[in-house]
Design an enzyme around this catalytic site. Structure first.
Site, PDB file in Angstrom:
ATOM      1  N   HIS A 219       3.519  -7.232   9.635  1.00  0.00           N
ATOM      2  CA  HIS A 219       4.581  -6.742  10.514  1.00  0.00           C
ATOM      3  C   HIS A 219       5.244  -7.854  11.303  1.00  0.00           C
ATOM      4  O   HIS A 219       6.273  -7.616  11.938  1.00  0.00           O
ATOM      5  CB  HIS A 219       4.030  -5.657  11.453  1.00  0.00           C
ATOM      6  CG  HIS A 219       3.977  -4.312  10.787  1.00  0.00           C
ATOM      7  ND1 HIS A 219       3.253  -4.076   9.644  1.00  0.00           N
ATOM      8  CD2 HIS A 219       4.579  -3.135  11.088  1.00  0.00           C
ATOM      9  CE1 HIS A 219       3.395  -2.817   9.271  1.00  0.00           C
ATOM     10  NE2 HIS A 219       4.204  -2.214  10.125  1.00  0.00           N
ATOM     11  N   SER A 223       8.315  -6.794   5.796  1.00  0.00           N
ATOM     12  CA  SER A 223       8.049  -6.731   4.361  1.00  0.00           C
ATOM     13  C   SER A 223       9.002  -7.616   3.582  1.00  0.00           C
ATOM     14  O   SER A 223      10.156  -7.793   3.975  1.00  0.00           O
ATOM     15  CB  SER A 223       8.210  -5.292   3.872  1.00  0.00           C
ATOM     16  OG  SER A 223       7.323  -4.449   4.547  1.00  0.00           O
ATOM     17  N   LYS A 247       9.335   8.124   0.264  1.00  0.00           N
ATOM     18  CA  LYS A 247       9.100   7.491  -1.032  1.00  0.00           C
ATOM     19  C   LYS A 247       7.603   7.324  -1.294  1.00  0.00           C
ATOM     20  O   LYS A 247       7.127   7.542  -2.411  1.00  0.00           O
ATOM     21  CB  LYS A 247       9.801   6.129  -1.062  1.00  0.00           C
ATOM     22  CG  LYS A 247       9.824   5.523  -2.456  1.00  0.00           C
ATOM     23  CD  LYS A 247      10.658   4.262  -2.486  1.00  0.00           C
ATOM     24  CE  LYS A 247      10.660   3.677  -3.884  1.00  0.00           C
ATOM     25  NZ  LYS A 247      11.445   2.455  -3.981  1.00  0.00           N
ATOM     26  N   ASP A 248       6.839   6.956  -0.256  1.00  0.00           N
ATOM     27  CA  ASP A 248       5.395   6.809  -0.429  1.00  0.00           C
ATOM     28  C   ASP A 248       4.728   8.157  -0.672  1.00  0.00           C
ATOM     29  O   ASP A 248       3.706   8.234  -1.349  1.00  0.00           O
ATOM     30  CB  ASP A 248       4.774   6.119   0.785  1.00  0.00           C
ATOM     31  CG  ASP A 248       5.060   4.622   0.793  1.00  0.00           C
ATOM     32  OD1 ASP A 248       5.206   4.051  -0.301  1.00  0.00           O
ATOM     33  OD2 ASP A 248       5.146   4.039   1.886  1.00  0.00           O
ATOM     34  N   GLU A 291     -18.446  -2.606 -14.788  1.00  0.00           N
ATOM     35  CA  GLU A 291     -17.343  -1.649 -14.841  1.00  0.00           C
ATOM     36  C   GLU A 291     -16.057  -2.376 -15.247  1.00  0.00           C
ATOM     37  O   GLU A 291     -15.946  -3.588 -15.085  1.00  0.00           O
ATOM     38  CB  GLU A 291     -17.155  -0.999 -13.466  1.00  0.00           C
ATOM     39  CG  GLU A 291     -18.262  -0.045 -13.120  1.00  0.00           C
ATOM     40  CD  GLU A 291     -18.172   1.253 -13.902  1.00  0.00           C
ATOM     41  OE1 GLU A 291     -17.639   2.229 -13.381  1.00  0.00           O
ATOM     42  OE2 GLU A 291     -18.648   1.291 -15.046  1.00  0.00           O
TER      43      GLU A 291
END
Lengths: 421, 271
Positions: A219, A223, A247-248, A291
């Site tokens: 922050h 971004s 959007k998220d 894995e």
């Protein structure tokens, strides 16, 4: 912090005003993921994966806390207690399958998140610290996932623990005492299972702490974006809420659809059948594999088959495996190109899509396969490229590449250049 | 400085790996790995269509009951099913009384309430299927040195799952293929072992539990494979039943979020 045009938090309700004065938590959230955080308007879907990683972490913590209420961390009963969860605990099967597949989902979204950072140069100044904290999170995740996989005390749990802690045994002189100290014995047993459980419960909260630092550090510069061009004016940004929350939300929906498909219809698809066999120190599985999310690193580990003078192959493999992750920490200083985004770096782009991405996929395939000579040869060649890509090719490309012209601003990249009058 | 060190580290690892790759390649050419009998004669599981496959799959109760019968008559002599409780059998369509009768056919370890001495008693619905042997040593002693594995999770503990169980049970061959003996004379099935190309190393200690040439064998193998799938995954039907509404909800939720995303962004996108 942030841009001068950021929206200001103005509580309306008297209670919220009171809260703001005493404990400004709503203000904090407003500025972090609300209307008070201006974000570039041109983010593509690759920018959804940070929020998705956070969602996956929360899912793991919630399902994990419930599982811990029913799990018994004792090598005598751990395997049966997992079956008790699967058969007798109300919705226990849902919690366990959600947690096991949630780990895979967490790695999928984090890998996309990391590759987004690699392609769009998110690691470059001014966001180096965001990147460094991200690598720390990734390392913590790997440790947590490894220890979590040991808990059901199946065959792969046991032999995985044995192989991975055995890596420390490769360190000269102090290696074997370290391995014994880590395991609390000469071989994985109750002491190891108990401490792995303790740490598997602790580390996710450490991850959560570093995630908060990661978001905090983000922050300060704000971004990045697909063009890599910095924000220049208010019209380049939109407030996080409602634009990116919407959007998220959509991204989260798609994530949950994939997740639910795995949990409800293919819960063991990504798992190894051997882990449904109780751990047996007397019987080694034919093919010990971790894995899927560890396969590329496992391939690098196994690619070292020859001693180098006095350095044994195993030690080289361990060093290379750790180096393959730790080298990412130096990326901000290795890649010196002034252009951030891979979209405007034609040569870099070619090496990324035709070199790095296929190389990782091949390494993953090799890491999951039985180590025949052919597989080892392919993983050796892919590992050559892996190290060469980051440590040799990248700095040279940064120096010789002719980059494409950048758009004047984020807004111009979205709406096109203004017509010449 | 960082770049110089990184470059040297990169050269070191890449060089080492390149050198190793050349040596591996050289070894592959000069000493190619000899083919093994397992590589050439091991067979992949036979495809079987089961009622529980697919997103709406469910168990065939009659088949599970027949499978339990096979377990009861054939498998239980050597294999435990220790994760499954008799009470769970109600899911196969048995009434409470029937479950009690089935449970009573098994002897479970117990303590004499008067003397505290170890003894066995008849099973109750609360008990789990007992293991046929007191411990692994007893199991080994009775089975020529091999421990018959517990079957509770067998249908999830092998690649191929229930199809593997079916393939193994129907895959026994009275004689090894001549071609195998011709090519690998050392791979002759040893004494006390039985040739089965579906088993990882082609020879296993278990004698054919179902007769090789019997019209019933195929059906019995299918039934017991289905039963073992149920034993390994008793909540499969709950999973499928809650999965479908969950998916419908998530698709609607995602569609709504997509629509709101489009509406909210309408004025920010290029037209």
């Amino acid at each position: 912090m942030s841009f001068p045009w950021a929206n200001h938090y103005e509580p309306q309700h008297p209670f919220m005003r009171y809260m703001d004065e005493k404990l400004p938590l709503p203000r904090f959230i407003y500025n972090a993921i609300g209307g008070g955080y201006p974000v570039p308007r041109n983010l593509n879907y690759f920018w959804n994966f940070g929020v998705l990683s956070g969602a996956a972490l929360m899912l793991q913590i919630i399902t994990g806390i419930v599982l811990a209420m029913h799990f018994a961390a004792n090598s005598g009963v751990a395997f049966d207690s997992v079956e008790h969860i699967m058969r007798d605990v109300n919705s226990g099967w849902l919690m366990r399958y959600a947690h096991a597949n949630g780990a895979s989902m967490f790695f999928i979204v984090v890998y996309v998140h990391i590759f987004r950072g690699l392609f769009y140069g998110s690691y470059k100044p001014p966001r180096e610290v965001v990147w460094l904290l991200g690598i720390v999170i990734f390392l913590l995740m790997m440790a947590t996932a490894f220890m979590g996989y040991v808990l059901p005390w199946g065959q792969m749990s046991f032999w995985g623990a044995k192989v991975i802690t055995g890596l420390f045994g490769a360190i000269p002189v102090v290696g074997e005492p370290i391995q014994t100290w880590l395991l609390g014995g000469f071989s994985p047993d109750n002491a190891a299972l108990n401490r792995f459980f303790s740490l598997h419960y602790l580390l996710p909260f450490v991850i959560l702490g570093v995630v908060i630092l990661h978001v905090w550090a983000l922050h300060i510069p704000g971004s990045s974006n697909p063009t890599g061009v910095p924000v220049k004016s208010e019209e380049d940004t939109v407030p996080f809420h409602p634009y990116y929350t919407a959007k998220d939300g959509f991204g989260l929906g798609v994530f949950l659809i994939v997740f639910a498909t795995l949990v409800f219809f293919a819960p063991n698809f990504l798992g190894e059948p051997d882990n449904y066999i109780k751990a047996n120190p007397m019987s080694t599985p034919a093919n010990i594999v971790p894995e899927w999310y560890f396969w590329p690193f496992y391939a690098i580990l196994r690619a070292f088959t020859f001693d180098f003078f006095f350095v044994p192959a195993k030690l080289l493999g361990v060093l290379a495996m750790f180096a393959s992750i730790l080298l990412l920490l130096f990326l901000p200083w290795i890649d010196t190109s002034p252009v951030r985004s891979g979209s405007y770096r034609p040569l870099f782009k070619k090496f990324f899509w035709f070199g790095l991405v296929p190389c990782i996929i091949v390494l993953g395939y090799c890491g999951g396969s039985h180590a025949t000579n052919g597989v080892v040869l392919v993983s050796q060649l892919a590992s050559v490229y892996y190290f060469a890509h980051f440590l040799i090719i990248l700095p040279i490309v940064s120096r010789i590449e002719k980059t494409l012209p950048l758009p004047n601003s984020i807004t111009e990249s979205v709406l096109g250049a203004p017509a010449v009058a | 400085m960082v770049r110089i060190i990184a470059f040297l580290v990169g050269l070191f690892f890449s060089g080492m790996l390149g050198y190793s790759a050349i040596r591996t390649g050289y070894t592959m050419v000069t000493e190619p790995a000899a083919p093994t009998a397992e590589e050439e004669f091991h067979q992949h599981v036979k495809p079987v269509s089961f009622s529980f496959e697919g997103p709406t799959g469910h168990y065939d109760r009659a088949q599970l009951q027949r499978g339990l019968q096979v377990y009861h008559e054939v498998c239980k002599a050597c294999h435990g099913l220790t994760q499954v409780a008799f009470r769970d059998l109600e899911a196969l369509g048995y009434a409470e009384g029937q479950v009690k009768t089935i449970a009573a056919e098994y002897n479970v370890p117990s303590l004499n309430p008067e003397t505290g001495e170890a003894e066995t008693r008849k099973g109750t619905p609360a008990d789990k299927f007992p293991s046929p042997f007191a411990n692994d040593i007893a199991a080994k002693a009775a089975n020529n040195g091999a421990v018959p594995p517990d079957l509770s999770l067998m249908a999830k503990a092998r690649h191929g799952g229930p199809e593997y169980v079916y393939s193994l049970l129907t895959g026994y061959q009275a004689q090894q293929p001549e071609e195998l003996l011709k090519k690998f004379p050392d791979s002759k099935t040893g004494p006390g072992l039985h040739y089965n190309p579906y088993f990882a190393n082609l020879n296993l200690a278990m004698a054919p539990p179902l007769p090789i040439d019997d019209a019933e064998t195929d059906r019995k193998a299918k039934d017991v494979a289905a039963f073992l799938m149920w034993a390994a995954e008793p909540k499969l039907e709950n999973r499928h039943k809650s999965g479908i509404p969950a998916m419908i909800f998530l698709i609607l939720f995602t569609w709504l979020t997509y629509m709101s995303y489009q509406v909210i962004w309408a004025d920010k996108k290029k037209h």
